[in-house]
Scaffold this motif. Structure first.
Motif, PDB file in Angstrom:
ATOM      1  N   ILE A 245       0.738  -1.262   0.007  1.00  6.49           N
ATOM      2  CA  ILE A 245       0.088  -0.059  -0.061  1.00  6.49           C
ATOM      3  C   ILE A 245       0.907   1.323  -0.139  1.00  6.49           C
ATOM      4  O   ILE A 245       1.843   1.512   0.817  1.00  6.49           O
ATOM      5  N   GLU A 246       0.759   2.026  -0.901  1.00  7.29           N
ATOM      6  CA  GLU A 246       1.517   3.143  -0.805  1.00  7.29           C
ATOM      7  C   GLU A 246       0.594   4.543  -0.516  1.00  7.29           C
ATOM      8  O   GLU A 246      -0.415   4.574  -1.379  1.00  7.29           O
ATOM      9  N   VAL A 247       0.918   5.458   0.194  1.00  5.43           N
ATOM     10  CA  VAL A 247       0.000   6.518   0.526  1.00  5.43           C
ATOM     11  C   VAL A 247       1.127   7.731   0.470  1.00  5.43           C
ATOM     12  O   VAL A 247       2.119   7.790   1.210  1.00  5.43           O
ATOM     13  N   VAL A 248       0.800   8.712  -0.408  1.00  7.55           N
ATOM     14  CA  VAL A 248       1.589  10.001  -0.444  1.00  7.55           C
ATOM     15  C   VAL A 248       0.629  10.791   0.591  1.00  7.55           C
ATOM     16  O   VAL A 248      -0.494  11.105   0.087  1.00  7.55           O
ATOM     17  N   CYS A 249       1.436  11.668   1.388  1.00  9.18           N
ATOM     18  CA  CYS A 249       0.831  12.449   2.395  1.00  9.18           C
ATOM     19  C   CYS A 249       1.739  13.719   2.672  1.00  9.18           C
ATOM     20  O   CYS A 249       2.892  13.543   2.569  1.00  9.18           O
ATOM     21  N   SER A 250       0.826  14.690   3.385  1.00  7.55           N
ATOM     22  CA  SER A 250       1.770  15.798   3.840  1.00  7.55           C
ATOM     23  C   SER A 250       2.258  15.185   4.980  1.00  7.55           C
ATOM     24  O   SER A 250       2.134  14.333   5.647  1.00  7.55           O
ATOM     25  N   GLU A 251       3.518  16.134   5.513  1.00  9.26           N
ATOM     26  CA  GLU A 251       4.350  15.823   6.535  1.00  9.26           C
ATOM     27  C   GLU A 251       3.493  15.836   7.832  1.00  9.26           C
ATOM     28  O   GLU A 251       3.759  15.166   8.684  1.00  9.26           O
ATOM     29  N   ASP A 252       2.586  16.818   7.744  1.00  8.68           N
ATOM     30  CA  ASP A 252       1.519  16.751   8.961  1.00  8.68           C
ATOM     31  C   ASP A 252       0.541  15.674   9.069  1.00  8.68           C
ATOM     32  O   ASP A 252       0.243  15.359  10.267  1.00  8.68           O
ATOM     33  N   SER A 253       0.423  15.145   8.012  1.00 10.69           N
ATOM     34  CA  SER A 253      -0.349  13.706   8.176  1.00 10.69           C
ATOM     35  C   SER A 253       0.517  12.467   8.479  1.00 10.69           C
ATOM     36  O   SER A 253      -0.107  11.330   8.680  1.00 10.69           O
ATOM     37  N   LEU A 254       1.960  12.499   8.264  1.00 11.34           N
ATOM     38  CA  LEU A 254       2.590  11.281   8.266  1.00 11.34           C
ATOM     39  C   LEU A 254       2.392  10.386   9.393  1.00 11.34           C
ATOM     40  O   LEU A 254       2.098   9.158   9.539  1.00 11.34           O
ATOM     41  N   GLN A 255       2.468  11.153  10.660  1.00 10.64           N
ATOM     42  CA  GLN A 255       2.149  10.417  12.129  1.00 10.64           C
ATOM     43  C   GLN A 255       0.794   9.681  12.094  1.00 10.64           C
ATOM     44  O   GLN A 255       0.780   8.533  12.469  1.00 10.64           O
ATOM     45  N   LEU A 256      -0.271  10.283  11.357  1.00 10.50           N
ATOM     46  CA  LEU A 256      -1.563   9.743  11.442  1.00 10.50           C
ATOM     47  C   LEU A 256      -1.516   8.744  10.737  1.00 10.50           C
ATOM     48  O   LEU A 256      -2.172   7.431  10.874  1.00 10.50           O
ATOM     49  N   VAL A 257      -1.041   8.814   9.350  1.00  6.96           N
ATOM     50  CA  VAL A 257      -0.984   7.686   8.400  1.00  6.96           C
ATOM     51  C   VAL A 257      -0.295   6.289   9.098  1.00  6.96           C
ATOM     52  O   VAL A 257      -0.784   5.297   8.986  1.00  6.96           O
ATOM     53  N   VAL A 258       0.756   6.785   9.690  1.00 14.42           N
ATOM     54  CA  VAL A 258       1.773   5.513  10.239  1.00 14.42           C
ATOM     55  C   VAL A 258       0.927   4.905  11.148  1.00 14.42           C
ATOM     56  O   VAL A 258       0.842   3.641  11.304  1.00 14.42           O
TER      57      VAL A 258
END
Ligand code: ATP
Ligand code: ATP
Ligand code: ATP
Ligand code: MG
Ligand code: MG
Ligand code: MG
Lengths: 112, 112, 112
Positions: A61-74
């Motif tokens: 699964i590849e998700v491109v996100c903003s730095e602000d969303s990184l922690q949430l995605v992980v």
């Protein structure tokens, strides 16, 4: 921007997708892969060394996100993809220099 | 060097390939993926939130190029992959530290 | 950490996997791709320009490793994937910001 690549078990894909979408993450790319990590329990002795022998099918699964969303995605992937058993998978994070929405030509976070 | 990853509609692959080749870009890697962005028109209400429901098959094109060629590669993909309809795809750009041609061991831009 | 992406001939996959494992590299992800480089011998004249015409199936091997292991990983792939014939493939190296083992939450090199 960041690219989060998660290699997870197939049966976790729907859960991960739903959890990410519920968090407002609106984009991902999925592909079929096979691989191995430290494949404890699936080893074989070859020339005196213990080998991982099988490629196990997984989903990437590849998700491109903003730095602000990184922690949430992980965190969302960690919470939903984990079973506690060997082989749960890996998350890899890379820096992304730019993103472009092909339809509009928008760039950067506006393209996400 | 840069890696350009474009996720585009299947029927655009030949056009993109031909346009890139015509510009002297001599290398690419293609794989089958499925994904979604902001999938307007393919949504469903689940627990009060609107969800993107379908993974749509797309094709991922990876082109490794010099920094000097980056703009040309991106512009060529944008011009050929665009239909103007939702779902045209995304382009992602990352930095590449090195490239090696396996046959010769050449490295860096000489390997492209 | 680094991500090494090698695009190689299918029949070399087992050799590369065994050589890497023999070197203590305990993790990789494999996927099916098709592509072309400078496809000498498979060209066609189109509007006066010589074109590469065929996408050749290849296998993509991704290995995430520490900076200390990078040279070993690259050399091992080079030595085992090489035939000396056109089309042996490419190795691409990118920087990786983080890796996480989903089962344990370990991060960085501890996750490899
Ligand atoms: N170093 C690596 N490089 C590239 N891909 C990897 C690497 N390690 C693991 N993977 C990918 O992640 C998948 C899952 O790995 P896995 O969960 O077995 O990791 P692990 O480190 O062995 O952890 P565990 O001890 O929980 O099994 C593998 O099938 C492979 O596709
Ligand atoms: N944030 C993202 N991370 C990873 N892949 C993505 C992301 N967004 C889109 N993709 C990939 O790009 C493909 C095409 O996306 P799409 O063109 O629908 O983007 P979009 O932002 O919704 O733009 P549009 O409004 O034109 O539809 C998706 O199927 C998915 O594979
Ligand atoms: N610039 C590139 N960007 C992305 N992928 C590439 C690029 N060049 C080659 N590849 C991938 O590597 C595979 C093998 O390439 P190939 O070995 O033919 O490279 P080459 O530069 O033409 O070297 P050779 O002269 O030995 O054939 C291709 O099928 C393609 O998948
Ligand atoms: Mg394992
Ligand atoms: Mg969309
Ligand atoms: Mg070639």
């Amino acid at each position: 921007m960041k690219k989060v690549e998660a290699i997870v078990r197939h049966f976790k894909l729907e859960d991960v997708k739903n959890a990410l979408t519920e968090q407002g993450i609106d984009g991902m790319t999925v592909s079929e892969v096979r691989g191995f990590g430290r494949q404890k329990g699936h080893t074989e002795i070859y020339r005196g060394t213990e080998y991982a022998i099988d490629f196990v099918p997984k989903v990437k699964i590849e998700v491109v996100c903003s730095e602000d969303s990184l922690q949430l995605v992980v965190d969302t992937i960690l919470q939903t993809a984990q079973t506690g058993q060997i082989g749960d998978g890996k998350i890899f994070i890379t820096n992304l220099e730019d993103a472009i929405r092909i339809r509009t030509g928008e760039r950067g976070e506006d393209a996400l």
